[in-house]
Design a protein around this motif. Structure first.
Motif, PDB file in Angstrom:
ATOM      1  N   GLU A   1       4.943  -0.577   4.763  1.00 31.50           N
ATOM      2  CA  GLU A   1       4.951  -2.007   5.065  1.00 31.50           C
ATOM      3  C   GLU A   1       4.941  -2.811   3.766  1.00 31.50           C
ATOM      4  OE1 GLU A   1       2.350  -1.990   9.203  1.00 31.50           O
ATOM      5  OE2 GLU A   1       1.328  -2.359   7.297  1.00 31.50           O
ATOM      6  N   GLY A   2       5.638  -3.948   3.796  1.00 36.77           N
ATOM      7  CA  GLY A   2       5.453  -4.941   2.761  1.00 36.77           C
ATOM      8  C   GLY A   2       6.336  -4.859   1.543  1.00 36.77           C
TER       9      GLY A   2
ATOM     10  N   ALA B   1       0.832  -1.200   0.000  1.00 34.81           N
ATOM     11  CA  ALA B   1       0.000   0.000   0.000  1.00 34.81           C
ATOM     12  C   ALA B   1       0.867   1.251   0.000  1.00 34.81           C
ATOM     13  CB  ALA B   1      -0.924  -0.002   1.212  1.00 34.81           C
ATOM     14  N   LEU B   2       0.372   2.268  -0.683  1.00 36.20           N
ATOM     15  CA  LEU B   2       1.053   3.550  -0.817  1.00 36.20           C
ATOM     16  C   LEU B   2       0.475   4.545   0.172  1.00 36.20           C
ATOM     17  CD1 LEU B   2       2.740   5.728  -2.468  1.00 36.20           C
ATOM     18  CD2 LEU B   2       0.701   5.938  -3.923  1.00 36.20           C
ATOM     19  N   VAL B   3       1.340   5.362   0.789  1.00 37.29           N
ATOM     20  CA  VAL B   3       0.871   6.527   1.533  1.00 37.29           C
ATOM     21  C   VAL B   3       1.588   7.762   1.010  1.00 37.29           C
ATOM     22  CG1 VAL B   3       0.306   5.199   3.611  1.00 37.29           C
ATOM     23  CG2 VAL B   3       2.547   6.288   3.415  1.00 37.29           C
ATOM     24  N   ARG B   4       0.954   8.875   1.185  1.00 34.74           N
ATOM     25  CA  ARG B   4       1.504  10.150   0.728  1.00 34.74           C
ATOM     26  C   ARG B   4       1.765  11.071   1.928  1.00 34.74           C
ATOM     27  NH1 ARG B   4       3.462  10.505  -4.546  1.00 34.74           N
ATOM     28  NH2 ARG B   4       2.007   9.520  -6.005  1.00 34.74           N
ATOM     29  N   LEU B   5       2.400  12.185   1.649  1.00 32.48           N
ATOM     30  CA  LEU B   5       2.667  13.187   2.670  1.00 32.48           C
ATOM     31  C   LEU B   5       1.618  14.291   2.612  1.00 32.48           C
ATOM     32  CD1 LEU B   5       6.533  13.500   2.182  1.00 32.48           C
ATOM     33  CD2 LEU B   5       5.355  12.338   4.053  1.00 32.48           C
ATOM     34  N   GLU B   6       1.259  14.799   3.788  1.00 30.51           N
ATOM     35  CA  GLU B   6       0.379  15.955   3.929  1.00 30.51           C
ATOM     36  C   GLU B   6       1.127  16.989   4.754  1.00 30.51           C
ATOM     37  OE1 GLU B   6      -2.986  14.274   5.909  1.00 30.51           O
ATOM     38  OE2 GLU B   6      -3.896  13.509   4.063  1.00 30.51           O
TER      39      GLU B   6
END
Length: 289
Positions: A209-210, A170-175
């Protein structure tokens, strides 16, 4: 004044600066240059070491063990002068010890050693963190090396990052520089991602993760590099759109989460090291073709 050490074997030459213990160049025997040159038109960094935190703190104030102080993104190691502890033809070790200046912003007694070594066509960069304090020491540690994009001799070829484990993390971005708690669909398909500059218009792509213990970065038809990671569970990919580099960033620890705890202890994957203990983190990059 900063100084530079050169290590080499028959295949690779590596230059490492005392400022930040930062690699300045990785050159193969055929003259190929594999690491970004730090052109200020895009980004002056080349291969900074991230310590004692990865990413940003809320409002650029690091809170740890009840202590608060201003700290810029990715910590102070990258801007610190290291001492050359030892060097040989194929290896060098730089060290940064806690000082009154570091304790004013990060109130622990530590030793950070950064070791660069070459063996065959592979470069290993290791960081060893020792807690010299009498209490547990939380910290983040990361690598931030910018590799050439395109790779040497691979102009106008598609470039791919392929995870060894074939996963689709899974991808997360910055805020605002902080980790968004929202998980997004993975851009990887069966572990493979053809990189495109448009992917970085929203800053880094972060995979908490992952992503697994290794990956391959390659151009269609070559050349190719293989990476192995030790004790580095998080991965980020980053560039500035249009810049001729791709940062491959294995971490242990991330920026603070947006809306999450604002102390270092509460960040995802913060490492807590017991008094007197040493933890090692490393990546190996092997040039395959």
């Amino acid at each position: 004044m900063s100084s530079t050490v050169r290590i080499a074997n028959q295949f690779l030459t590596v230059d490492v600066s005392s400022l930040g213990a930062e690699m300045q160049a990785l050159t193969s025997s055929d003259g190929g240059s594999w690491v970004w040159n730090g052109d200020a038109a895009f980004w002056t960094g080349r291969s900074p070491i991230l310590f004692p935190m990865v990413g940003k703190a809320p409002n650029d104030i690091l809170k740890v063990d009840g202590h608060s102080a201003p700290m810029a993104q990715h910590g102070f190691a990258r801007r610190s002068e290291f001492t050359l502890a030892s060097s040989s033809e194929a290896s060098c070790r730089y060290e940064l010890a806690a000082s009154e200046a570091t304790k004013a912003v990060y109130p622990f007694d530590f030793l950070l050693a950064v070791i660069h070594s070459v063996e065959g066509r592979a470069l290993t960069v290791a960081a060893e963190v020792t807690n010299r304090d009498s209490r547990p020491m939380p910290f983040g540690l990361g690598f931030h090396t910018a590799f050439r994009w395109p790779l040497p001799g691979a102009e106008n070829k598609p470039h791919t990052v392929t995870l060894d484990n074939g996963a689709e993390p899974a991808l997360v971005r910055l805020e605002g520089g902080l980790i968004s708690p929202k998980k997004l669909a993975s851009p990887f398909k069966s572990g493979s991602l053809v990189v495109d500059h448009s992917m970085f218009e929203q800053d880094a792509m972060i995979f908490p993760e992952g992503a697994g213990p290794g990956l391959r970065y390659e151009a269609e038809g070559g050349p190719s590099m293989h990476f192995s990671f030790e004790n580095l569970p998080n991965l980020a990919l980053w560039t500035k759109p249009g810049a001729p580099f791709l940062c491959i960033e294995p971490w242990h620890g991330t920026a603070a989460e947006n809306g999450g705890p604002d102390d270092l202890e509460g960040r995802p994957y913060t490492k807590v090291l017991a008094a007197g203990e040493t933890a090692r983190f490393s990546f190996t990059a092997e040039i395959l073709a």
